[in-house]
Scaffold this active site. Structure first.
Site, PDB file in Angstrom:
ATOM      1  N   ASP A  57       0.824  -1.281  -0.075  1.00 27.25           N
ATOM      2  CA  ASP A  57       0.075  -0.120  -0.046  1.00 27.25           C
ATOM      3  C   ASP A  57       0.900   1.252  -0.015  1.00 27.25           C
ATOM      4  O   ASP A  57       0.392   2.528  -0.010  1.00 27.25           O
ATOM      5  CB  ASP A  57      -1.027  -0.160   1.404  1.00 27.25           C
ATOM      6  CG  ASP A  57      -2.016  -0.959   0.929  1.00 27.25           C
ATOM      7  OD1 ASP A  57      -2.696  -1.244  -0.219  1.00 27.25           O
ATOM      8  OD2 ASP A  57      -2.537  -1.538   1.897  1.00 27.25           O
ATOM      9  N   ASP A  88      -6.244  -4.787  -6.449  1.00 25.08           N
ATOM     10  CA  ASP A  88      -5.767  -3.173  -6.039  1.00 25.08           C
ATOM     11  C   ASP A  88      -4.440  -3.103  -6.105  1.00 25.08           C
ATOM     12  O   ASP A  88      -4.172  -1.673  -6.454  1.00 25.08           O
ATOM     13  CB  ASP A  88      -6.110  -3.413  -4.509  1.00 25.08           C
ATOM     14  CG  ASP A  88      -7.362  -4.053  -4.108  1.00 25.08           C
ATOM     15  OD1 ASP A  88      -7.566  -5.085  -4.332  1.00 25.08           O
ATOM     16  OD2 ASP A  88      -7.759  -3.653  -2.873  1.00 25.08           O
TER      17      ASP A  88
HETATM   18  N1  GLY Z   1      -7.353  -1.754  -1.194  1.00 25.44           N
HETATM   19  C1  GLY Z   1      -8.098  -2.124  -0.368  1.00 25.44           C
HETATM   20  C2  GLY Z   1      -9.688  -1.708  -0.930  1.00 25.44           C
HETATM   21  O1  GLY Z   1     -10.000  -1.448  -1.944  1.00 25.44           O
HETATM   22  O2  GLY Z   1     -10.628  -1.986  -0.089  1.00 25.44           O
END
Ligand code: GLY
Length: 397
Positions: free
Chosen positions: A117, A177
Site C-alpha cells: 500500500d 488493487d
Molecule cells: N485496497 C483495499 C480496498 O480496495 O479496499
C-alpha cells in the site's frame, strides 16, 4: 468560492446534458441546491483539525463516529489528496494551506515495506502535492516510496507481494488493487531517470494481465502464487462475496490500473483489458440504472445489497481517462452518468452531519462486516479526481 460555483455550474450543465441521453439517469437535480450542498461539504474538510497521529477514514453512519487511522493504514494519503484536489478545483488557498499541513502525515510510509500500500499512501498525498508545487522534497518521498515498494517484488512470480498477513492460508498473495500502486513506480522512474521502477511495474502488470482475469473479463481479487516456482496456487478473494464473485471495487481497480499503465507504456494489451473489463461492468445485468454498483455483482441479496460509491468513483475516473485514449463516447456518457448520480440528495452526505466526507453509501469490507454503506474517504478522492479529469476533457472538447 466563486470558482466552485462556476465549476459546479459547468458540471451541472454536463449532468443535465447527460440526463437527456437515452438510458441515462434522468433524475439529476437542478444544480443550485446540489452545488450548495457540495460546497458545504467541501468546506467541512477545512473544519477538520490537523492531527499528526490519525486521519479520518470513514464514518459509522448510525453512531456518526469518525473512524481515524494512523499513517500505516492504506488510506492515509487520501485526506491530503482530497485537499490538494479541492485546491486545484477551487483555487481557494485555504485548501492548499491545509493540504500542506496534512501531506507529511504519510511521509514515513515511504520507508515502510510491510505492505504494497505504499503506493496508495505516498502517491495519493505526495503525488497530488507535486501536481501543485514543484518541490524536490515531494519528489524525494515518491522515489523513496518506489524503492521501498520494489523490496516486495519477486522476479520468479513477476509480481509485487500485496499482503504479509494470513500466512497460514496464502504463500504469496497478489490482489487486483495492487495495480494502483504502479503509478508510484512509473512516476518515480520519470522523476529519477531510474528505469528499475518502471520495469517492476511492467512485469507486475503483465503477470496480473495473465492471471487475474476470467474469460468474461471480470477479475479475481486475490491470486496466491508459489513464490519459489511462480506458479498460481489459488484464485480467491478476501473482500468479495466469494471466490467466483465479482467485487465491484476490484473491477474499478482493474480498469483504472490498466488504463493508467497504458498511459505510461502505450501497450495496447493494457488498453484492451481495460476496455473489456469496463464493458463487463457497464453492461452487467446487476448494475443498477443509476450506475452506482452494488458492492459485489454476485451478492445473492441484490437488489437489497449495499451499494459502493467508491467503486463507482474509481470507475468514473478511469473511464474519463479511457475516453481520452479511445474517444469512445460510451465511456464519457457512462462516467457522466455515475457522476450525475452521486451528485444527488441520495448520495451526498447530509449537510447537517459535521464530518470531513462528501458522500455516503460506500462499502469497505463486506465479508468482515466493516464499513458497510457509509461515507469512506477514497470515494471522495476518486470523485474529485474524476471532476478534475472531466473539466479538462470538456474544456478541450
Ligand atoms: N485496497 C483495499 C480496498 O480496495 O479496499
Amino acid at each position: 468560492m466563486k470558482n466552485v460555483s462556476f465549476i459546479s455550474l459547468i458540471l451541472g450543465f454536463a449532468s443535465l446534458v447527460t440526463a437527456c441521453k437515452p438510458g441515462i439517469n434522468p433524475q439529476v437535480k437542478t444544480t443550485s441546491a446540489i452545488t450548495q450542498k457540495l460546497e458545504t461539504r467541501y468546506k467541512m474538510l477545512l473544519d477538520y483539525p490537523v492531527d499528526s497521529m490519525s486521519m479520518p477514514r470513514s464514518m459509522n453512519i448510525k453512531t456518526l463516529e469518525i473512524r481515524k487511522v494512523p499513517s500505516k493504514d492504506w488510506t492515509s494519503g487520501f485526506f491530503a489528496g482530497n485537499l490538494w484536489q479541492l485546491y486545484r478545483l477551487t483555487g481557494d488557498s485555504k485548501y492548499k494551506e491545509q493540504a500542506q499541513k496534512w501531506t507529511p502525515f504519510s511521509k514515513k510510509e515511504s520507508v515502510n515495506s510491510n505492505s504494497h500500500d505504499v503506493g496508495f499512501k505516498v502517491f495519493c498525498s505526495f503525488g497530488e502535492a507535486l501536481k501543485v508545487e514543484n518541490k524536490k522534497e515531494y519528489e524525494a518521498v515518491i522515489i523513496k516510496g518506489a524503492e521501498t515498494l520494489c523490496i516486495r517484488f519477486n522476479p520468479k512470480v513477476g509480481s509485487i507481494r500485496s499482503w504479509d498477513f494470513n500466512k497460514e492460508i496464502w504463500d504469496y498473495p497478489v490482489i487486483i488493487d495492487n495495480m494502483m500502486n504502479l503509478e508510484l513506480l512509473f512516476e518515480a522512474s520519470k522523476l529519477s531517470g531510474n528505469n528499475k521502477y518502471r520495469d517492476v511495474a511492467i512485469q507486475h502488470a503483465n503477470t496480473t494481465l495473465k492471471n487475474h482475469f476470467r474469460k468474461d473479463n471480470s477479475c479475481y481479487h486475490v491470486i496466491d502464487y508459489n513464490p519459489t516456482t511462480g506458479e498460481v496456487k489459488k484464485k480467491t478473494t478476501l473482500q468479495g462475496y466469494n471466490d467466483d464473485s465479482v467485487w465491484a471495487r476490484g473491477q474499478g481497480w482493474a480498469v483504472y490500473g490498466f488504463t493508467m499503465s497504458y498511459r505510461y507504456t502505450k501497450d495496447p494489451a493494457y488498453l484492451k483489458q481495460a476496455e473489456a473489463t469496463a464493458k463487463f461492468f457497464m453492461t452487467n445485468k446487476n448494475l443498477p440504472e443509476d450506475g452506482i454498483p452494488y458492492w459485489d455483482f454476485k451478492d445473492t441479496s441484490i437488489p437489497n445489497a449495499a451499494r459502493d460509491v467508491s467503486a463507482a468513483m474509481v470507475m468514473a475516473s478511469a473511464l474519463y481517462e479511457l475516453y481520452g485514449y479511445t474517444k469512445n463516447d460510451t465511456y464519457l456518457a457512462f462516467a457522466d452518468k455515475m457522476m450525475a448520480s452521486v451528485q444527488t440528495d441520495k448520495y451526498i452526505l447530509d449537510t447537517t452531519i459535521k464530518a470531513p466526507f462528501l458522500f455516503d453509501h460506500s462499502t469497505g469490507n463486506w465479508p468482515k462486516h466493516d464499513e458497510i454503506d457509509e461515507p469512506i474517504i477514497y470515494a471522495d478522492y476518486y470523485f474529485l479526481e474524476a471532476l478534475i479529469k472531466v473539466q479538462r476533457l470538456k474544456g478541450s472538447k
